[in-house]
Design a protein around this motif. Sequence first.
Motif, mmCIF file in Angstrom:
data_model
loop_
_atom_site.group_PDB
_atom_site.id
_atom_site.type_symbol
_atom_site.label_atom_id
_atom_site.label_comp_id
_atom_site.label_asym_id
_atom_site.label_seq_id
_atom_site.Cartn_x
_atom_site.Cartn_y
_atom_site.Cartn_z
ATOM 1 N N THR A 173 -47.800 -58.560 -50.146
ATOM 2 C CA THR A 173 -48.237 -57.739 -51.275
ATOM 3 C C THR A 173 -48.325 -58.580 -52.542
ATOM 4 O OG1 THR A 173 -47.288 -55.754 -50.284
ATOM 5 C CG2 THR A 173 -47.695 -55.691 -52.660
ATOM 6 N N TYR A 174 -47.338 -59.441 -52.750
ATOM 7 C CA TYR A 174 -47.340 -60.319 -53.918
ATOM 8 C C TYR A 174 -48.576 -61.222 -53.909
ATOM 9 C CZ TYR A 174 -46.110 -64.164 -56.990
ATOM 10 O OH TYR A 174 -46.153 -65.125 -57.971
ATOM 11 N N LEU A 221 -51.704 -59.278 -54.737
ATOM 12 C CA LEU A 221 -51.787 -58.994 -56.172
ATOM 13 C C LEU A 221 -52.182 -60.239 -56.963
ATOM 14 C CD1 LEU A 221 -48.675 -56.693 -56.700
ATOM 15 C CD2 LEU A 221 -51.080 -56.045 -56.867
ATOM 16 N N LYS A 231 -55.863 -60.772 -56.573
ATOM 17 C CA LYS A 231 -56.628 -59.839 -57.404
ATOM 18 C C LYS A 231 -56.609 -60.268 -58.864
ATOM 19 C CE LYS A 231 -55.908 -55.871 -54.421
ATOM 20 N NZ LYS A 231 -55.218 -54.589 -54.224
#
Length: 90
Positions: A45-46, A49, A52
């Motif tokens: 997830t990190y 992110l 992005k």
Amino acid sequence: MPKIISSVELRSNYDDVSLFCHKYSEPVFITRNGKCDLAVMSIETYESLQGKLELYKETAKGLSDVEQGRTRPLSEGMADIRKRRKHSKK
């Protein structure tokens, strides 16, 4: 709804928190003394992110270039790319 747990719960239930983060791809908010202190998330997830954020940063640069008139026709850009590829193969 965000998952919020205390730092004591994190220490006691690390494996459960880790499983949650990997399963749901969202952070768990950790409180300390009743106040929000940390956000914990899986490395996947990190990294997503961070990717992005990098994309948004590059998009903002591109939009700034357009606003400043720092553009050129696509055909010129493609010709430069073809030229660089041709020279890199030698």
